[in-house]
Every structure is written in structure tokens, then in C-alpha cells.
Design a protein around this motif. Structure first.
Motif, PDB file in Angstrom:
ATOM      1  N   ILE A 172       4.565  25.217   9.217  1.00  0.00           N
ATOM      2  CA  ILE A 172       5.234  26.105  10.397  1.00  0.00           C
ATOM      3  C   ILE A 172       5.376  27.244  10.197  1.00  0.00           C
ATOM      4  O   ILE A 172       5.026  28.269  11.170  1.00  0.00           O
ATOM      5  CB  ILE A 172       6.414  24.987  10.987  1.00  0.00           C
ATOM      6  CG1 ILE A 172       6.223  23.863  11.212  1.00  0.00           C
ATOM      7  CG2 ILE A 172       7.040  25.835  12.248  1.00  0.00           C
ATOM      8  CD1 ILE A 172       7.413  23.002  11.419  1.00  0.00           C
ATOM      9  N   LEU A 173       5.751  27.906   9.118  1.00  0.00           N
ATOM     10  CA  LEU A 173       5.864  29.352   8.788  1.00  0.00           C
ATOM     11  C   LEU A 173       4.648  30.044   8.955  1.00  0.00           C
ATOM     12  O   LEU A 173       4.597  31.245   9.618  1.00  0.00           O
ATOM     13  CB  LEU A 173       6.493  29.478   7.364  1.00  0.00           C
ATOM     14  CG  LEU A 173       6.575  30.927   6.891  1.00  0.00           C
ATOM     15  CD1 LEU A 173       7.656  31.640   7.809  1.00  0.00           C
ATOM     16  CD2 LEU A 173       6.837  31.089   5.322  1.00  0.00           C
ATOM     17  N   PHE A 174       3.481  29.509   8.372  1.00  0.00           N
ATOM     18  CA  PHE A 174       2.150  30.192   8.340  1.00  0.00           C
ATOM     19  C   PHE A 174       1.547  30.200   9.847  1.00  0.00           C
ATOM     20  O   PHE A 174       0.923  31.229  10.024  1.00  0.00           O
ATOM     21  CB  PHE A 174       1.206  29.835   7.265  1.00  0.00           C
ATOM     22  CG  PHE A 174       1.658  30.275   6.165  1.00  0.00           C
ATOM     23  CD1 PHE A 174       1.702  31.426   5.492  1.00  0.00           C
ATOM     24  CD2 PHE A 174       2.000  29.089   4.833  1.00  0.00           C
ATOM     25  CE1 PHE A 174       2.164  31.902   4.235  1.00  0.00           C
ATOM     26  CE2 PHE A 174       2.373  29.594   3.650  1.00  0.00           C
ATOM     27  CZ  PHE A 174       2.375  30.953   3.554  1.00  0.00           C
ATOM     28  N   ALA A 175       2.142  29.004  10.456  1.00  0.00           N
ATOM     29  CA  ALA A 175       1.423  28.907  11.952  1.00  0.00           C
ATOM     30  C   ALA A 175       2.293  29.903  12.824  1.00  0.00           C
ATOM     31  O   ALA A 175       1.582  30.361  13.815  1.00  0.00           O
ATOM     32  CB  ALA A 175       1.606  27.661  12.489  1.00  0.00           C
ATOM     33  N   ALA A 176       3.328  30.387  12.421  1.00  0.00           N
ATOM     34  CA  ALA A 176       4.314  31.441  13.394  1.00  0.00           C
ATOM     35  C   ALA A 176       3.495  32.570  13.521  1.00  0.00           C
ATOM     36  O   ALA A 176       3.498  33.448  14.384  1.00  0.00           O
ATOM     37  CB  ALA A 176       5.465  31.680  12.491  1.00  0.00           C
ATOM     38  N   TYR A 177       2.537  32.867  12.564  1.00  0.00           N
ATOM     39  CA  TYR A 177       1.634  34.153  12.800  1.00  0.00           C
ATOM     40  C   TYR A 177       0.331  34.040  13.670  1.00  0.00           C
ATOM     41  O   TYR A 177      -0.324  35.062  13.368  1.00  0.00           O
ATOM     42  CB  TYR A 177       1.322  34.602  11.118  1.00  0.00           C
ATOM     43  CG  TYR A 177       2.614  35.196  10.618  1.00  0.00           C
ATOM     44  CD1 TYR A 177       3.119  36.203  10.805  1.00  0.00           C
ATOM     45  CD2 TYR A 177       3.169  34.334   9.456  1.00  0.00           C
ATOM     46  CE1 TYR A 177       4.375  36.860  10.013  1.00  0.00           C
ATOM     47  CE2 TYR A 177       4.216  34.557   8.723  1.00  0.00           C
ATOM     48  CZ  TYR A 177       4.722  36.179   9.217  1.00  0.00           C
ATOM     49  OH  TYR A 177       6.009  36.207   8.424  1.00  0.00           O
ATOM     50  N   SER A 178       0.121  32.955  14.048  1.00  0.00           N
ATOM     51  CA  SER A 178      -0.973  32.607  14.725  1.00  0.00           C
ATOM     52  C   SER A 178      -0.658  33.248  16.033  1.00  0.00           C
ATOM     53  O   SER A 178       0.296  33.347  16.425  1.00  0.00           O
ATOM     54  CB  SER A 178      -1.301  31.050  14.977  1.00  0.00           C
ATOM     55  OG  SER A 178      -2.053  31.013  15.910  1.00  0.00           O
ATOM     56  N   ARG A 179      -2.051  33.774  16.584  1.00  0.00           N
ATOM     57  CA  ARG A 179      -1.920  34.166  18.097  1.00  0.00           C
ATOM     58  C   ARG A 179      -1.382  32.907  18.923  1.00  0.00           C
ATOM     59  O   ARG A 179      -0.978  33.357  20.218  1.00  0.00           O
ATOM     60  CB  ARG A 179      -3.176  34.600  18.480  1.00  0.00           C
ATOM     61  CG  ARG A 179      -3.588  36.136  17.793  1.00  0.00           C
ATOM     62  CD  ARG A 179      -4.757  36.832  18.169  1.00  0.00           C
ATOM     63  NE  ARG A 179      -4.989  37.683  17.380  1.00  0.00           N
ATOM     64  CZ  ARG A 179      -5.718  38.773  17.728  1.00  0.00           C
ATOM     65  NH1 ARG A 179      -6.082  38.910  19.012  1.00  0.00           N
ATOM     66  NH2 ARG A 179      -6.023  39.557  16.717  1.00  0.00           N
TER      67      ARG A 179
END
Length: 96
Positions: free
Chosen positions: A24-31
Motif C-alpha cells: 500500500i505504501l509503494f502503491a501510494a506513489y502510483s499515478r
């Protein structure tokens, strides 16, 4: 009845919670996540903090044997709250 929480189940739950929190943390940087409404982002953040907090409490239990329910914030509430928000957003977006 076997106490599975002292065997492999609790460490497995800890790993799953940590991996989910990091995803979820890394996905937060997704467009795609940036395009989501603020309320949905809050739900995802609550989920991530809930998973991380709960895994931390479980590690504390493994290391110390301390009662993790009586002396801490119930992080499972964050997981439930975050899940509720994300599910509501999903069904709301599907109804249009």
C-alpha cells in the motif's frame, strides 16, 4: 486444541501484514492512487497503518509475551475503517 498462534501462524500473519502495508505504501506513489478521491486515499492510509501497527504488536507479543490488547490502540479498527472506506468507494464507483 493446538495453539497455532505459537507455531507458524502468527509469524505468517506478521509477514502478510507487513507485506500488505508495504505494498500500500509503494502503491501510494502510483499515478492511479493520486487520481483517487481523498476519502479513498484516507482509507488506504488507514489500512496501511492498521496492518503495520498490528504486525508491530504481534512482534511485541512474540518477543515479550505481553498482552497486546490491553495496553495499546486497537489497530484492527484502522484496518476495518480503511476497508469500509475502500469498499464503499468501490461500490459507489461501480454504480455509475
Amino acid at each position: 486444541m493446538l495453539n497455532l498462534m505459537n507455531g507458524w501462524v502468527l509469524p505468517f500473519i506478521i509477514v502478510v501484514d507487513l507485506v500488505t502495508s508495504l505494498l500500500i505504501l509503494f502503491a501510494a506513489y502510483s499515478r492511479r492512487v493520486h487520481a483517487l478521491p481523498t476519502l479513498c486515499k484516507i482509507g488506504l492510509a488507514a489500512l496501511a497503518f492498521g496492518f503495520f501497527g498490528e504486525s508491530s504488536l504481534n512482534v511485541k507479543f512474540i518477543l515479550t509475551g505481553a498482552d497486546i490488547l490491553s495496553d495499546s490502540f486497537p489497530f484492527w479498527l484502522l484496518q476495518d475503517f480503511g476497508t469500509l472506506i475502500v469498499v464503499i468507494y468501490y461500490f459507489k464507483s461501480q454504480s455509475h
